[in-house]
Scaffold this motif. Sequence first.
Motif, PDB file in Angstrom:
ATOM      1  N   ARG A   1       0.761  -1.070   0.055  1.00  0.00           N
ATOM      2  CA  ARG A   1       0.106   0.030   0.147  1.00  0.00           C
ATOM      3  C   ARG A   1       0.853   1.168   0.118  1.00  0.00           C
ATOM      4  NH1 ARG A   1      -1.614  -2.716   4.514  1.00  0.00           N
ATOM      5  NH2 ARG A   1      -1.013  -0.997   5.750  1.00  0.00           N
ATOM      6  N   PRO A   2       0.488   2.425  -0.420  1.00  0.00           N
ATOM      7  CA  PRO A   2       1.143   3.590  -0.472  1.00  0.00           C
ATOM      8  C   PRO A   2       1.633   3.990   0.850  1.00  0.00           C
ATOM      9  CG  PRO A   2      -0.708   3.795  -2.074  1.00  0.00           C
ATOM     10  CD  PRO A   2      -0.924   2.455  -1.150  1.00  0.00           C
ATOM     11  N   ASP A   3       0.999   3.656   1.853  1.00  0.00           N
ATOM     12  CA  ASP A   3       1.542   4.089   3.280  1.00  0.00           C
ATOM     13  C   ASP A   3       2.606   3.203   3.701  1.00  0.00           C
ATOM     14  OD1 ASP A   3      -0.933   2.115   3.642  1.00  0.00           O
ATOM     15  OD2 ASP A   3      -0.125   1.815   5.488  1.00  0.00           O
ATOM     16  N   GLU A   4       2.654   1.760   3.204  1.00  0.00           N
ATOM     17  CA  GLU A   4       3.680   0.939   3.516  1.00  0.00           C
ATOM     18  C   GLU A   4       5.104   1.327   2.681  1.00  0.00           C
ATOM     19  OE1 GLU A   4       1.681  -3.089   4.536  1.00  0.00           O
ATOM     20  OE2 GLU A   4       1.477  -2.603   2.248  1.00  0.00           O
ATOM     21  N   MET A   5       4.572   1.985   1.361  1.00  0.00           N
ATOM     22  CA  MET A   5       5.790   1.997   0.580  1.00  0.00           C
ATOM     23  C   MET A   5       6.475   3.430   1.076  1.00  0.00           C
ATOM     24  SD  MET A   5       5.572  -0.550  -0.786  1.00  0.00           S
ATOM     25  CE  MET A   5       7.092  -0.363  -1.444  1.00  0.00           C
ATOM     26  N   THR A   6       5.613   4.394   1.606  1.00  0.00           N
ATOM     27  CA  THR A   6       6.404   5.505   2.322  1.00  0.00           C
ATOM     28  C   THR A   6       7.215   5.327   3.397  1.00  0.00           C
ATOM     29  OG1 THR A   6       4.097   6.972   1.883  1.00  0.00           O
ATOM     30  CG2 THR A   6       5.620   7.713   3.570  1.00  0.00           C
ATOM     31  N   VAL A   7       6.798   4.211   4.170  1.00  0.00           N
ATOM     32  CA  VAL A   7       7.634   3.629   5.332  1.00  0.00           C
ATOM     33  C   VAL A   7       9.082   3.294   4.718  1.00  0.00           C
ATOM     34  CG1 VAL A   7       8.121   2.234   7.093  1.00  0.00           C
ATOM     35  CG2 VAL A   7       5.905   3.302   6.786  1.00  0.00           C
ATOM     36  N   PHE A   8       8.884   2.281   3.724  1.00  0.00           N
ATOM     37  CA  PHE A   8      10.027   2.024   2.881  1.00  0.00           C
ATOM     38  C   PHE A   8      10.877   2.921   2.186  1.00  0.00           C
ATOM     39  CE2 PHE A   8      11.977   0.941  -1.395  1.00  0.00           C
ATOM     40  CZ  PHE A   8      12.819   0.136  -0.964  1.00  0.00           C
ATOM     41  N   VAL A   9      10.519   3.925   1.734  1.00  0.00           N
ATOM     42  CA  VAL A   9      11.087   5.128   1.071  1.00  0.00           C
ATOM     43  C   VAL A   9      12.007   6.008   2.077  1.00  0.00           C
ATOM     44  CG1 VAL A   9      10.767   7.419   0.172  1.00  0.00           C
ATOM     45  CG2 VAL A   9       9.716   5.425  -0.910  1.00  0.00           C
ATOM     46  N   LYS A  10      11.285   5.985   3.562  1.00  0.00           N
ATOM     47  CA  LYS A  10      12.250   6.672   4.550  1.00  0.00           C
ATOM     48  C   LYS A  10      13.354   5.933   4.741  1.00  0.00           C
ATOM     49  CE  LYS A  10      11.388   8.721   9.055  1.00  0.00           C
ATOM     50  NZ  LYS A  10      10.292   8.930  10.385  1.00  0.00           N
ATOM     51  N   VAL A  11      13.061   4.772   4.921  1.00  0.00           N
ATOM     52  CA  VAL A  11      14.209   3.756   5.287  1.00  0.00           C
ATOM     53  C   VAL A  11      15.319   3.848   4.431  1.00  0.00           C
ATOM     54  CG1 VAL A  11      14.859   1.331   6.032  1.00  0.00           C
ATOM     55  CG2 VAL A  11      12.818   2.434   6.904  1.00  0.00           C
ATOM     56  N   LEU A  12      14.941   3.511   3.108  1.00  0.00           N
ATOM     57  CA  LEU A  12      15.736   3.403   1.865  1.00  0.00           C
ATOM     58  C   LEU A  12      16.782   4.790   1.703  1.00  0.00           C
ATOM     59  CD1 LEU A  12      16.867   1.847  -0.414  1.00  0.00           C
ATOM     60  CD2 LEU A  12      15.236   3.158  -2.218  1.00  0.00           C
ATOM     61  N   LYS A  13      16.072   5.993   1.884  1.00  0.00           N
ATOM     62  CA  LYS A  13      16.778   7.162   2.079  1.00  0.00           C
ATOM     63  C   LYS A  13      17.786   7.495   3.179  1.00  0.00           C
ATOM     64  CE  LYS A  13      13.618  10.047  -0.550  1.00  0.00           C
ATOM     65  NZ  LYS A  13      12.637  11.243  -0.600  1.00  0.00           N
ATOM     66  N   SER A  14      17.506   6.740   4.233  1.00  0.00           N
ATOM     67  CA  SER A  14      18.238   6.695   5.327  1.00  0.00           C
ATOM     68  C   SER A  14      19.489   6.086   5.120  1.00  0.00           C
ATOM     69  CB  SER A  14      17.713   6.140   6.642  1.00  0.00           C
ATOM     70  OG  SER A  14      17.334   4.891   6.633  1.00  0.00           O
ATOM     71  N   PHE A  15      19.370   4.868   4.175  1.00  0.00           N
ATOM     72  CA  PHE A  15      20.362   3.935   4.108  1.00  0.00           C
ATOM     73  C   PHE A  15      21.332   4.752   2.928  1.00  0.00           C
ATOM     74  CE2 PHE A  15      18.510  -0.666   4.446  1.00  0.00           C
ATOM     75  CZ  PHE A  15      18.258  -0.261   5.752  1.00  0.00           C
ATOM     76  N   ARG A  16      20.845   5.635   2.156  1.00  0.00           N
ATOM     77  CA  ARG A  16      21.632   6.318   1.294  1.00  0.00           C
ATOM     78  C   ARG A  16      22.361   7.374   2.002  1.00  0.00           C
ATOM     79  NH1 ARG A  16      22.308   8.110  -3.917  1.00  0.00           N
ATOM     80  NH2 ARG A  16      21.909   5.874  -4.372  1.00  0.00           N
ATOM     81  N   GLU A  17      21.909   7.933   3.068  1.00  0.00           N
ATOM     82  CA  GLU A  17      22.606   8.863   4.012  1.00  0.00           C
ATOM     83  C   GLU A  17      23.890   8.262   4.667  1.00  0.00           C
ATOM     84  OE1 GLU A  17      19.685  10.541   6.559  1.00  0.00           O
ATOM     85  OE2 GLU A  17      18.641  11.702   5.010  1.00  0.00           O
ATOM     86  N   LYS A  18      23.554   7.061   5.069  1.00  0.00           N
ATOM     87  CA  LYS A  18      24.630   6.133   5.487  1.00  0.00           C
ATOM     88  C   LYS A  18      25.821   5.499   4.586  1.00  0.00           C
ATOM     89  CE  LYS A  18      21.637   4.994   9.356  1.00  0.00           C
ATOM     90  NZ  LYS A  18      20.800   3.972  10.130  1.00  0.00           N
ATOM     91  N   GLY A  19      25.392   5.792   3.322  1.00  0.00           N
ATOM     92  CA  GLY A  19      26.242   4.972   2.152  1.00  0.00           C
ATOM     93  C   GLY A  19      26.012   3.809   2.036  1.00  0.00           C
ATOM     94  N   TRP A  20      24.992   3.009   2.214  1.00  0.00           N
ATOM     95  CA  TRP A  20      24.579   1.707   2.230  1.00  0.00           C
ATOM     96  C   TRP A  20      24.188   1.436   0.925  1.00  0.00           C
ATOM     97  CZ3 TRP A  20      21.920   0.728   7.625  1.00  0.00           C
ATOM     98  CH2 TRP A  20      22.925   1.111   8.742  1.00  0.00           C
ATOM     99  N   VAL A  21      23.390   2.275   0.212  1.00  0.00           N
ATOM    100  CA  VAL A  21      23.075   1.878  -0.975  1.00  0.00           C
ATOM    101  C   VAL A  21      23.339   2.722  -2.123  1.00  0.00           C
ATOM    102  CG1 VAL A  21      20.775   0.569  -0.290  1.00  0.00           C
ATOM    103  CG2 VAL A  21      20.788   3.040  -0.409  1.00  0.00           C
TER     104      VAL A  21
END
Length: 347
Positions: free
Chosen positions: A327-347
């Motif tokens: 669902r879009p609300d679930e993907m919003t959570v995923f997007v937030k985590v993915l962006k945090s991974f980028r900030e940490k240089g993981w993806v």
Amino acid sequence: MGLLELNSNENSLGMSDAARKAILESLDIGFRYPDDQRAALITKVAKINGVTESQISLGSGSSENIRTVVQMLQNKALRAGKKFQVIVPHPTFAYAELYATSIDVPVVKVPLVSDSYSFDLQGMQKAADDFNGISLFYLCNPNNPTATIAATDMLKEWVGTAPDHHYFLLDEAYSEYVTDSSFESGIAWIREQRSENIVVVRTFSKLCALAGMRVGYAVASPQMIAKLEAFISVDNTNLAGAVAALATLDDEAFLALSLRTANESRQLVEQTLDELGLRYLPSQASFIFHEIKGDVQTYINRMREHGIAVGREFAPITGFNRLTLGRPDEMTVFVKVLKSFREKGWV
């Protein structure tokens, strides 16, 4: 929110209210065999697909329909004293391979084209040409895990000109999600009577959100269906699954919502992947196959540590992950985590 399950291509929208109501109302007749409901579902499915009832075989999920095709052709080969093999693209949905392997049928894996991750039709044809016997081509279209579709013109010509000992099992589990106007279902080719060697399987597990109910079906010529029915489990469609499927097919509002939800989630994820510069394949399904810069298993483990289950790695492809579109609300959570991974240089 518990573990966010974006790993099994389930429809987290959940079944429709109409399906839930139909199941509850069926409990009073749960002691009866579901002959009437099963017959009604066959009639409904045949009408929707523009074929006769004799061209439908219901399965306990489309996985059972896949099994019957493999078993029927193995039996046909044994009776004729011929060899039989299953040819699959690699990677793809594994059930045809698993069923074949379980009954000692050889499986030939033909890698996807390296740059586009599309089916290598010539390579698959060569595997059949080099084999003295019956060949079954299993083609998941849209493919799982890539979410891409085969070029319709090339596939249609290939199927239409195949010799009698070459068979095609077209798995269209995700066909309702396709937005590419060039896509044409193999069911259209069956209606045109182009070949007796085509079987199309579909499922109620994805768009209809009934994965736990285990309802699917095969479409083929009446002659082919009669052969497949000899290998189907007797009374294989349970009452709850039958009434839920019937109710869902009648619930146009839910089906539209289910499709709209997947499209909104896809747009949200694609926008994020574009922002992060992560490559993804054009998704025509309820999941998206996207690039991970770094070790994929490490990424999977880190996502789970953050409460998100994502798909496994699909060898021989490396550096990509399959993500179910929730669902879009679930993907919003995923997007937030993915962006945090980028900030940490993981993806």
